[in-house]
Design an enzyme around this catalytic site. Sequence first.
Site, short mmCIF file in Angstrom:
data_model
loop_
_atom_site.label_atom_id
_atom_site.label_comp_id
_atom_site.label_asym_id
_atom_site.label_seq_id
_atom_site.Cartn_x
_atom_site.Cartn_y
_atom_site.Cartn_z
N SER A 162 0.82 -1.20 0.00
CA SER A 162 0.00 0.00 0.00
C SER A 162 0.87 1.26 0.00
CB SER A 162 -0.97 -0.04 1.18
OG SER A 162 -2.02 0.87 1.01
N ASP A 166 -9.65 -5.44 -4.84
CA ASP A 166 -9.10 -4.15 -4.44
C ASP A 166 -9.41 -3.10 -5.50
OD1 ASP A 166 -7.63 -2.08 -3.43
OD2 ASP A 166 -5.67 -3.01 -3.70
N HIS A 206 -8.17 -5.24 -0.45
CA HIS A 206 -6.98 -4.48 -0.09
C HIS A 206 -6.67 -4.72 1.38
CE1 HIS A 206 -4.00 -1.36 -0.84
NE2 HIS A 206 -4.28 -0.87 0.34
#
Length: 316
Positions: A176, A279, A312
């Site tokens: 991320s 995601d 995610h």
Amino acid sequence: MPGDTITAGSHDNDDEVLHDYSPLLVVYRSGRLECPRADFVRPVPAGLDDATGVESKDVALSPFSFVRLYMPPGTGGASAVSGDTKKGKLPVVVYFYGGGFVMGSAASRVFHRFLNDLVAASPAIAVSVDYRLAPEHMLPAAYEDSLAALKWVLSAADPWLAAHGDIARVFLAGDSAGGKICHHLAMHSDVRGIGLKGIVLIQPWFWGKEPVGGEKEHRRSLEKHTADVRGRKKHLWEFVCPDAVDGVDDFRMNPIAPGAPGLERLACEKVMVCVAEGDHLKWRGKAYAEAVARAKKCPEAVELFESDGVGHKPEA
């Protein structure tokens, strides 16, 4: 504020929210900060992991940053200090955790568990980098701490790294926001000439004003990274990076934006981009991988991996 649900601040007007970036961070006008997922990033101590046999330790780099080193079973502790390298030196993975630049720590339990498992399965030496977080320390503080940590790794100043780390085989990895840090470092002028073996971007937190791939149908997912500020929407990126040029099309947020530095400058041999089926950032990750392959004029230098049935994790 790693691991803390609420940090210091006046409790006057506690109910008045200034910025709401749930589930990452809520900022109250009183100055109080709330991390709804504090337990997710709860810190745990370094040491011997009974489940994997991996040994870890913390090394302070400055009054406000540290790294956590991980050694595979049989190579840590006394054997590392003795300099016994009969089995050959190991590649080094420098890891940057995710958390939107507002939550997390190299000591967070979720990242500590992941690094233990990674090092046990590799084997490799891992260095998990802690960095300053917003809003106490806005960007570029996190980038500065990460670059300093990488330079420290390459100096092999620590006995574990000196005895068992192969500085000619250094990889950067991050999830991320940590993936964004990997890209930033690989593009940095101070890193050119070092010869990174590769970077691994795990569900990297990139974005941009113009949709790519299937983003157009999923733009509502952006709302969880956006707060209503005095009648306008302010993206989390604009909050943590006040000097961002052109909002989410700032080259640090959107490396494929018009005018962004050319991706052929990436100072690494190979790039791996990991995305997830569920995601909303996956199309951006795929577009990045494709752009890198074009820029390097070598499709074999880029690998794209997509995980099925997951979203995610952790949240950007």
